[in-house]
Design a protein around this motif. Sequence first.
Motif, PDB file in Angstrom:
ATOM      1  N   LEU A 180       8.763  42.517  99.100  1.00 42.43           N
ATOM      2  CA  LEU A 180       7.663  41.699  98.562  1.00 42.43           C
ATOM      3  C   LEU A 180       7.809  41.529  97.055  1.00 42.43           C
ATOM      4  N   ASN A 181       8.215  42.583  96.378  1.00 45.10           N
ATOM      5  CA  ASN A 181       8.414  42.487  94.929  1.00 45.10           C
ATOM      6  C   ASN A 181       9.579  41.572  94.565  1.00 45.10           C
ATOM      7  N   GLU A 182      10.557  41.441  95.461  1.00 43.51           N
ATOM      8  CA  GLU A 182      11.682  40.535  95.235  1.00 43.51           C
ATOM      9  C   GLU A 182      11.313  39.085  95.534  1.00 43.51           C
ATOM     10  N   GLY A 183      10.160  38.867  96.177  1.00 44.59           N
ATOM     11  CA  GLY A 183       9.706  37.509  96.434  1.00 44.59           C
ATOM     12  C   GLY A 183       9.843  37.054  97.878  1.00 44.59           C
ATOM     13  N   TYR A 184      10.166  37.950  98.786  1.00 47.83           N
ATOM     14  CA  TYR A 184      10.267  37.577 100.196  1.00 47.83           C
ATOM     15  C   TYR A 184       8.871  37.345 100.775  1.00 47.83           C
ATOM     16  N   GLY A 185       8.775  36.453 101.736  1.00 48.95           N
ATOM     17  CA  GLY A 185       7.532  36.215 102.455  1.00 48.95           C
ATOM     18  C   GLY A 185       7.444  37.121 103.670  1.00 48.95           C
ATOM     19  N   PHE A 186       6.268  37.141 104.293  1.00 45.41           N
ATOM     20  CA  PHE A 186       6.070  37.996 105.461  1.00 45.41           C
ATOM     21  C   PHE A 186       7.038  37.647 106.585  1.00 45.41           C
ATOM     22  N   ASP A 187       7.258  36.352 106.824  1.00 46.60           N
ATOM     23  CA  ASP A 187       8.136  35.933 107.915  1.00 46.60           C
ATOM     24  C   ASP A 187       9.568  36.416 107.704  1.00 46.60           C
ATOM     25  N   LYS A 188      10.060  36.322 106.478  1.00 42.06           N
ATOM     26  CA  LYS A 188      11.431  36.776 106.197  1.00 42.06           C
ATOM     27  C   LYS A 188      11.554  38.284 106.359  1.00 42.06           C
ATOM     28  N   ILE A 189      10.521  39.027 105.946  1.00 43.52           N
ATOM     29  CA  ILE A 189      10.549  40.486 106.084  1.00 43.52           C
ATOM     30  C   ILE A 189      10.571  40.867 107.558  1.00 43.52           C
ATOM     31  N   VAL A 190       9.730  40.209 108.342  1.00 44.83           N
ATOM     32  CA  VAL A 190       9.689  40.476 109.783  1.00 44.83           C
ATOM     33  C   VAL A 190      11.052  40.189 110.406  1.00 44.83           C
ATOM     34  N   GLY A 191      11.674  39.082 110.001  1.00 47.55           N
ATOM     35  CA  GLY A 191      12.979  38.725 110.552  1.00 47.55           C
ATOM     36  C   GLY A 191      14.092  39.692 110.178  1.00 47.55           C
ATOM     37  N   ALA A 198       1.337  45.747 103.165  1.00 53.62           N
ATOM     38  CA  ALA A 198       1.098  44.975 101.947  1.00 53.62           C
ATOM     39  C   ALA A 198      -0.339  45.173 101.457  1.00 53.62           C
ATOM     40  N   LYS A 199      -1.285  45.166 102.375  1.00 52.77           N
ATOM     41  CA  LYS A 199      -2.685  45.360 102.000  1.00 52.77           C
ATOM     42  C   LYS A 199      -2.905  46.778 101.487  1.00 52.77           C
ATOM     43  N   LYS A 200      -2.288  47.744 102.135  1.00 50.23           N
ATOM     44  CA  LYS A 200      -2.429  49.148 101.745  1.00 50.23           C
ATOM     45  C   LYS A 200      -1.892  49.392 100.340  1.00 50.23           C
ATOM     46  N   LEU A 201      -0.788  48.738 100.008  1.00 51.37           N
ATOM     47  CA  LEU A 201      -0.152  48.922  98.704  1.00 51.37           C
ATOM     48  C   LEU A 201      -0.633  47.917  97.657  1.00 51.37           C
ATOM     49  N   HIS A 202      -1.569  47.044  98.041  1.00 57.19           N
ATOM     50  CA  HIS A 202      -2.134  46.025  97.142  1.00 57.19           C
ATOM     51  C   HIS A 202      -1.045  45.106  96.576  1.00 57.19           C
ATOM     52  N   ILE A 203      -0.160  44.658  97.463  1.00 58.14           N
ATOM     53  CA  ILE A 203       0.898  43.724  97.086  1.00 58.14           C
ATOM     54  C   ILE A 203       0.688  42.463  97.910  1.00 58.14           C
ATOM     55  N   SER A 204       0.827  41.313  97.280  1.00 61.08           N
ATOM     56  CA  SER A 204       0.690  40.071  98.029  1.00 61.08           C
ATOM     57  C   SER A 204       2.006  39.304  97.983  1.00 61.08           C
ATOM     58  N   ALA A 205       2.221  38.519  99.012  1.00 55.96           N
ATOM     59  CA  ALA A 205       3.426  37.692  99.064  1.00 55.96           C
ATOM     60  C   ALA A 205       3.264  36.523  98.104  1.00 55.96           C
TER      61      ALA A 205
END
Length: 93
Positions: free
Chosen positions: A38-49, A62-69
Motif C-alpha cells: 500500500l505504501n508503494e502505491g498498489y491498489g487492493f485488487d493488485k495486492i489480492v492478485g 489496511a483499516k487496522k493500520l490506518h493506511i488507505s490505497a
Amino acid sequence: MPESNLTLKKIRQLIFAAEAESKRLSLIIDEKLVADMLNEGYGFDKIVGQIGLPIKKVRYIAKKLHISAKPHFKYKVIVSKTGQLIYSGNYRN
C-alpha cells in the motif's frame, strides 16, 4: 486411550498452542506485506492478485493500520473557452 487422559490433553494443548502461534506469525507477515505494498502505491485488487489474500482481509489490515490505497486515475481541468490547462494530477502533458 480415554479422552480424559492427562497426556492426551497436554498433547492437544501443545498442538493448539502451536497452531495459534503459526496463525499469529502468518497474520504479522501478511500485515507487513500489505502495508509495504500500500505504501508503494498498489491498489487492493493488485495486492489480492499478488499475495492471494481475500479482499476482506486486505481491507481489514489496511483499516487496522490506518493506511488507505492511493487512487489510480488521471485527470486534468481545462478552461472550456480558452483550452488552458488549470490543473492536472498524475497526468503527463
